[in-house]
Write a protein that holds these residues in place. Structure first.
Motif, mmCIF file in Angstrom:
data_model
loop_
_atom_site.group_PDB
_atom_site.id
_atom_site.type_symbol
_atom_site.label_atom_id
_atom_site.label_comp_id
_atom_site.label_asym_id
_atom_site.label_seq_id
_atom_site.Cartn_x
_atom_site.Cartn_y
_atom_site.Cartn_z
ATOM 1 N N THR A 12 27.762 84.030 20.552
ATOM 2 C CA THR A 12 27.550 83.101 21.187
ATOM 3 C C THR A 12 26.027 82.825 20.083
ATOM 4 O O THR A 12 25.330 81.697 20.689
ATOM 5 C CB THR A 12 27.197 83.906 22.498
ATOM 6 N N ILE A 52 26.792 80.447 17.551
ATOM 7 C CA ILE A 52 27.366 79.264 18.047
ATOM 8 C C ILE A 52 26.214 77.745 18.721
ATOM 9 O O ILE A 52 26.345 77.324 17.974
ATOM 10 C CB ILE A 52 28.482 79.352 18.599
ATOM 11 N N GLY A 72 30.606 72.969 14.257
ATOM 12 C CA GLY A 72 30.269 73.857 15.410
ATOM 13 C C GLY A 72 31.360 74.270 16.141
ATOM 14 O O GLY A 72 31.804 75.402 16.501
ATOM 15 N N ASP A 73 32.060 73.028 16.535
ATOM 16 C CA ASP A 73 33.381 73.222 17.896
ATOM 17 C C ASP A 73 34.471 74.159 16.964
ATOM 18 O O ASP A 73 34.909 74.773 17.189
ATOM 19 C CB ASP A 73 33.880 71.975 17.954
ATOM 20 N N TYR A 107 34.272 76.017 14.260
ATOM 21 C CA TYR A 107 33.668 77.251 14.009
ATOM 22 C C TYR A 107 33.444 78.314 15.431
ATOM 23 O O TYR A 107 34.013 79.501 15.423
ATOM 24 C CB TYR A 107 31.687 77.956 13.626
ATOM 25 N N PHE A 108 32.955 77.571 16.680
ATOM 26 C CA PHE A 108 32.878 78.080 17.836
ATOM 27 C C PHE A 108 34.840 79.082 18.184
ATOM 28 O O PHE A 108 35.284 79.780 18.500
ATOM 29 C CB PHE A 108 32.775 77.600 18.572
ATOM 30 N N ARG A 111 35.726 81.335 15.911
ATOM 31 C CA ARG A 111 34.906 83.128 16.180
ATOM 32 C C ARG A 111 35.474 83.609 17.660
ATOM 33 O O ARG A 111 35.558 84.313 17.402
ATOM 34 C CB ARG A 111 33.537 82.759 16.181
#
Length: 330
Positions: free
Chosen positions: A284, A287, A310-311, A313-314, A317
């Protein structure tokens, strides 16, 4: 910070898993040895019973009057306690029970103004009483889990010599009696001199005409036979105590190791939950750093590109965290 915490927790979990394997193996070994030790206890019973009957017959023939080991002292000034413990630990309260019982008897003697000496059998008894500066005689160790009759003979010869030479007036055994695999108790048993109840009731009195007892003739003299037989009787009683103590030690160790294994499993589960929470917190945080950096950049296309990155990668993960959580739970 979270990554360091995760590494520490992972190491603790690995260590507890190794400990669990060891305690589980020790539990299984102790469980297998209980059966063998119990069989040895039962196999020694016929010999003990038969030699007791012979002693009773000889005493009934009038041989108990002149035998030193049957004649108690008019005044007991010094008592010898043979404390039987284990050579190793990791067996719960097994050693502590015998140590406390012996210590209680010694303190009672000191308060009564009497002297004492302790014959420790097992490394735990020797270390405990020597560290506390109790009066110790010769120590015997190295055979607590698998005693032999030769070990009992050496102990018997030593304590009989203490009594016959007048160094002690009474000898008592302190050991753990094996009842069942789940039930053992610490007992205090008189060893020397033999009590009147032990040698009473024999049917070896010669010339009995009522048919209730045997008509025995002893050669050589009954007193001479009894004088040489009583040390063997003492050895048999010590051997029986050693066998009971060995079986009790294995029973205590099995229960202790089972409890340790259960505690290790519980701790592994608790640490796994904490580690998963730390891992999720780390994900978290990463992100939020990516999203915050993208929002700080100027330009719509550039911002949108960082947001899309970022989306993605989020999503990756999050999948990793879910797989890790499902794997830890399984």
């Amino acid at each position: 910070m979270a990554g360091g915490t995760e590494r520490i927790l992972r190491g603790r979990i690995k260590a507890m898993q190794s400990t669990k394997k060891i305690t589980r193996a020790m539990e299984l070994i102790a469980g297998s040895r209980i059966v063998k030790a119990q069989q040895r206890v039962q196999a020694a019973v016929p010999y003990s019973e038969q030699i007791t009957e012979v002693v009773k017959d000889l005493a009934a023939a009038g041989a108990s009057n002149d035998v030193p080991m049957l004649a108690g002292r008019d005044e007991v000034k010094t008592t010898c306690y043979v404390a039987i413990t284990a050579d190793r630990g990791l067996c719960g309260g097994y050693n502590a029970g015998v140590q406390r019982a012996t210590e209680g008897e010694v303190k009672a003697d000191v308060l009564a103004g009497k002297d004492y000496t302790i014959v420790p059998v097992g490394k735990k008894a020797e270390g405990y009483f020597r560290f506390r500066d109790y009066q110790l005689s010769q120590s015997f160790m190295g055979f607590s889990d698998q005693p032999s009759y030769e070990d009992a003979r050496r102990i018997g010869e030593y304590v009989v010599d203490l009594f016959v030479t007048g160094k002690v007036d009474k000898v008592e055994l302190v050991y753990t009696r094996f009842i069942t695999a789940g039930n053992q108790e610490v007992v205090l048993r008189p060893l020397v001199p033999l009590s009147a109840d032990t040698v009473a009731g024999g049917d070896g009195k010669a010339g009995s005409s009522d048919g209730s007892g045997g008509d025995y003739e002893f050669e050589p003299d009954p007193t001479e036979i009894l004088d040489s037989l009583l040390p063997r009787y003492v050895e048999a009683r010590i051997y029986a105590a050693l066998l009971n103590a060995a079986a009790s030690e294995h029973a205590f160790r099995q229960r202790a190791m089972k409890s340790a294994t259960d505690n290790a499993e519980e701790l592994i589960g608790s640490l796994s939950i904490v580690m998963n929470r730390a891992r999720q917190a780390s994900i978290t945080s990463e992100i939020m750093e990516i999203v915050g950096g993208a929002a700080a950049l100027d330009g719509g296309d550039a911002t949108q590109g960082y947001v899309d990155m970022g989306d993605d990668y989020f999503g990756r993960r999050l999948d990793e965290a879910e797989k890790a959580s499902s794997g830890s739970t399984a």
